[in-house]
Design an enzyme around this catalytic site. Structure first.
Site, PDB file in Angstrom:
ATOM      1  N   ARG A 129      52.428  38.562 -88.104  1.00  0.00           N
ATOM      2  CA  ARG A 129      51.934  39.406 -89.352  1.00  0.00           C
ATOM      3  C   ARG A 129      52.638  38.824 -90.550  1.00  0.00           C
ATOM      4  NH1 ARG A 129      56.102  44.039 -87.545  1.00  0.00           N
ATOM      5  NH2 ARG A 129      58.111  42.861 -88.034  1.00  0.00           N
ATOM      6  N   GLU A 130      53.155  37.647 -90.647  1.00  0.00           N
ATOM      7  CA  GLU A 130      53.690  37.110 -91.789  1.00  0.00           C
ATOM      8  C   GLU A 130      53.086  36.233 -92.474  1.00  0.00           C
ATOM      9  OE1 GLU A 130      57.538  35.689 -90.185  1.00  0.00           O
ATOM     10  OE2 GLU A 130      58.115  37.595 -89.673  1.00  0.00           O
ATOM     11  N   HIS A 189      55.673  34.285 -86.353  1.00  0.00           N
ATOM     12  CA  HIS A 189      55.346  35.695 -86.389  1.00  0.00           C
ATOM     13  C   HIS A 189      53.829  36.042 -86.827  1.00  0.00           C
ATOM     14  CE1 HIS A 189      60.057  36.369 -85.934  1.00  0.00           C
ATOM     15  NE2 HIS A 189      59.295  36.280 -84.918  1.00  0.00           N
ATOM     16  N   GLU A 197      62.851  32.656 -95.130  1.00  0.00           N
ATOM     17  CA  GLU A 197      62.201  33.902 -95.486  1.00  0.00           C
ATOM     18  C   GLU A 197      61.392  33.939 -96.630  1.00  0.00           C
ATOM     19  OE1 GLU A 197      61.738  36.424 -93.060  1.00  0.00           O
ATOM     20  OE2 GLU A 197      63.180  35.785 -91.429  1.00  0.00           O
ATOM     21  N   ARG A 212      62.523  34.404 -80.577  1.00  0.00           N
ATOM     22  CA  ARG A 212      63.653  34.759 -79.617  1.00  0.00           C
ATOM     23  C   ARG A 212      63.602  34.151 -78.407  1.00  0.00           C
ATOM     24  NH1 ARG A 212      64.621  36.510 -83.869  1.00  0.00           N
ATOM     25  NH2 ARG A 212      65.338  38.551 -84.604  1.00  0.00           N
ATOM     26  N   TYR A 270      72.662  38.877 -89.113  1.00  0.00           N
ATOM     27  CA  TYR A 270      72.983  39.630 -87.993  1.00  0.00           C
ATOM     28  C   TYR A 270      72.972  38.478 -86.870  1.00  0.00           C
ATOM     29  CZ  TYR A 270      67.704  39.202 -88.203  1.00  0.00           C
ATOM     30  OH  TYR A 270      66.575  38.942 -88.304  1.00  0.00           O
ATOM     31  N   HIS A 318      58.852  32.051 -92.275  1.00  0.00           N
ATOM     32  CA  HIS A 318      58.928  33.382 -92.180  1.00  0.00           C
ATOM     33  C   HIS A 318      58.878  34.001 -93.421  1.00  0.00           C
ATOM     34  CE1 HIS A 318      59.797  33.103 -87.584  1.00  0.00           C
ATOM     35  NE2 HIS A 318      60.210  32.010 -88.101  1.00  0.00           N
ATOM     36  N   SER A 319      58.490  35.432 -93.202  1.00  0.00           N
ATOM     37  CA  SER A 319      58.667  36.381 -94.393  1.00  0.00           C
ATOM     38  C   SER A 319      59.074  37.712 -93.715  1.00  0.00           C
ATOM     39  CB  SER A 319      57.361  36.356 -95.148  1.00  0.00           C
ATOM     40  OG  SER A 319      56.472  37.424 -94.630  1.00  0.00           O
TER      41      SER A 319
END
Ligand SMILES: *[C@@H]1O[C@H](CO)[C@@H](O)[C@H](O)[C@H]1NC(C)=O
Ligand SMILES: *[C@@H]1O[C@H](CO)[C@@H](O)[C@H](O)[C@H]1NC(C)=O
Ligand SMILES: *[C@@H]1O[C@H](CO)[C@@H](O)[C@H](O)[C@H]1NC(C)=O
Ligand SMILES: *[C@@H]1O[C@H](CO)[C@@H](O)[C@H](O)[C@H]1NC(C)=O
Ligand SMILES: *[C@@H]1O[C@H](CO)[C@@H](O)[C@H](O)[C@H]1NC(C)=O
Ligand SMILES: [Zn+2]
Length: 447
Positions: A200-201, A198, A401, A272, A379, A324-325
């Protein structure tokens, strides 16, 4: 002479015209930077019951909101909202009695402010030099690439820099193999750590380059260097990562186009896009969404590269971490359904051990890590890399995370204050050390 000078004059004139043009473009570029975030806001959302978490996630889907940090009963979520989403979002929250507070009232200004602070951080940062990496600031793609080249050159006996593929925009996807036996001993277990899927992390890639450092420049756990073969990929999504530095700061996906249907909305959410219950839950059909699953499983080169690494070493990967973050969470399979994994007990045990080490070695300002399966804690979502890895046989697979903007921190910018980068890397390494030692014992037992 005269002729020559005239020609030279001409050259000089042309050069200055180009310079002027370049200057003008830079001016326009800087001036319009972050313009696309004008009017955007971000909100901390307090979901202190499971019911509220569910409701917030339903609003997320309904309004297509972008979450910077997920909702949990013990953590505030951090949610981005475009101007046209804000009224309905707040109405929904009020109606459901969910408490929220503004995090950033004007995201464009916050990002401009961050840029100014970044410019002000003039501490000798080894940017764009082939030198050792600095952890005083977030790192450009070029800097991380140069660092890996430097390590490969300095430590040729144990390291290999692999270029796995070219991205949509032509950048190399690279990773380092670190091994005292040149990856030739097939009885050795493998640890695979990847970051930057990802875009932007930004805290994710440095935690991976830090591992490279701890296995080459600054070895304090020689047993782990000897026992395992390591695969370390700091930036799984180089196009997207570079775009967050020079284009849109809050871009999450990659930069691909899936012609003809999404020519206005590039990018696929790499996490995903894996072939595990692909596009069945927690994804969006809309290519403009931040969680667009792509037009098929493994449609993206970035996810293909990660898949190929996992497949190539599947019989001996003992531990796989996807960085991730943010949220201070250690998430394990499954994400795509609520069934307990075949290795649930070990996933939980090792996850808690990693979490404790993280917390013990981390800066006090960050909360303890919460451990659990993504589906029980947060989720349901399909197509994640760790579900895929676990499904095809990686016994221990985690999405970490990392810590993010510290709650109640007086830092006013949008990104996590760079003063914490090093501490996050150090505590992550402490977690990895504990995780690796546990993975070693389990691998020996064949579980
Ligand atoms: C969220 O609200 C609950 C209940 O009012 C409160 O106890 C808790 O401290 C809040 N959490 C955060 C992180 O603000
Ligand atoms: C950056 O430095 C300038 C000059 O010292 C100062 O005026 C400004 O407030 C600083 N900006 C930030 C965001 O720290
Ligand atoms: C990153 O993007 C900038 C701006 O588009 C570009 O100039 C630069 O070459 C890119 N970096 C790489 C490594 O491609
Ligand atoms: C994005 O997706 C496309 C496929 O649609 C792929 O070719 C490209 O490499 C991906 N790029 C990134 C940076 O994820
Ligand atoms: C949940 O996913 C796992 C792995 O794909 C699978 O083995 C299990 O049967 C699934 N559970 C249900 C209820 O579908
Ligand atoms: Zn992420």
């Amino acid at each position: 002479m005269r002729l020559l000078s005239r020609r030279m004059m001409g050259v000089i004139q042309i050069t200055s015209k180009i310079k002027l043009f370049v200057l003008a473009s830079i001016f326009v570029f800087t001036y319009s930077k972050h313009e696309e975030y004008a009017g955007w806001k971000s909100y901390y959302i307090n979901t202190s019951t499971v019911e509220q978490v569910k409701k917030l996630n339903a609003i997320r889907t309904k309004l297509g909101l972008d979450f910077l940090s997920p909702a949990h009963v013990k953590r505030e979520a951090l949610v981005l909202a475009k101007p046209e989403q804000q009224e309905e979002f707040k109405n929904n929250l009020d109606h459901l009695g969910i408490k929220y507070r503004i995090h950033v009232d004007d995201i464009k200004s916050a990002l401009d402010h961050d840029d100014e602070k970044k410019k002000n951080r003039t501490k000798a940062i080894a940017r764009d030099s082939g030198d050792k990496m600095s952890y005083d600031d977030y790192q450009h793609l070029e800097t991380i690439d140069a660092y890996m080249e430097y390590i490969a050159k300095e430590y040729p006996k144990t390291t290999t820099l692999v270029t796995a593929a070219q991205t949509f925009e032509g950048l190399p996807i690279r990773y380092m193999q670190i091994s005292t036996t040149n990856f030739k001993d097939n009885s050795k277990p493998v640890i695979f750590i990847e970051g930057g899927m990802h875009a932007r992390e930004w805290i994710s890639p440095p935690t991976v380059t830090w591992v490279i450092k701890k296995l080459t420049e600054d070895v304090t756990e020689p047993d782990l260097l000897n026992y395992f073969d390591w695969i370390l990929m700091p930036i799984a999504n180089p196009d997207g990562y570079n775009f967050t530095f020079f284009g849109r700061r809050l871009w999450r996906k990659n930069r691909s186009m899936n012609f003809p249907n999404d020519n206005f909305c590039p990018g696929v959410d790499g996490n995903r896009n894996f072939n595990i219950a692909w596009n069945t839950v927690g994804t969006e059909e809309d290519p403009c969404s931040g969680i667009y699953a792509g037009n098929g499983p493994f449609s993206e080169i970035e996810t293909q590269v990660v898949r190929n690494i996992i497949m190539e070493h599947i019989s001996r990967i003992a531990l796989y971490l996807s960085m991730h973050s943010f949220g201070s969470l250690i998430l394990h399979p499954w994400s795509h359904n609520l069934t307990l994994s075949y290795n649930y007990d070990n996933l939980a045990k090792v996850g808690h051990a990693i979490a404790n080490a993280f917390f013990e070695h981390g800066p006090d300002i960050f909360p303890p890590f919460i451990v659990g399966s993504t589906s029980e804690l947060l989720y349901l979502c399909s197509g994640s890399s760790t579900d895929y890895g676990h499904h095809i046989g990686v016994p221990l697979a985690y999405t970490i995370e990392l810590p993010g903007i510290a709650p109640n921190d007086d830092y006013t910018g949008f990104d996590m204050d760079p003063q914490y980068i090093k501490a996050v890397c150090e505590s992550t390494w402490a977690g990895i050390v504990v995780g690796a030692r546990k993975a070693k014992v389990l691998f020996r037992k064949g579980t």
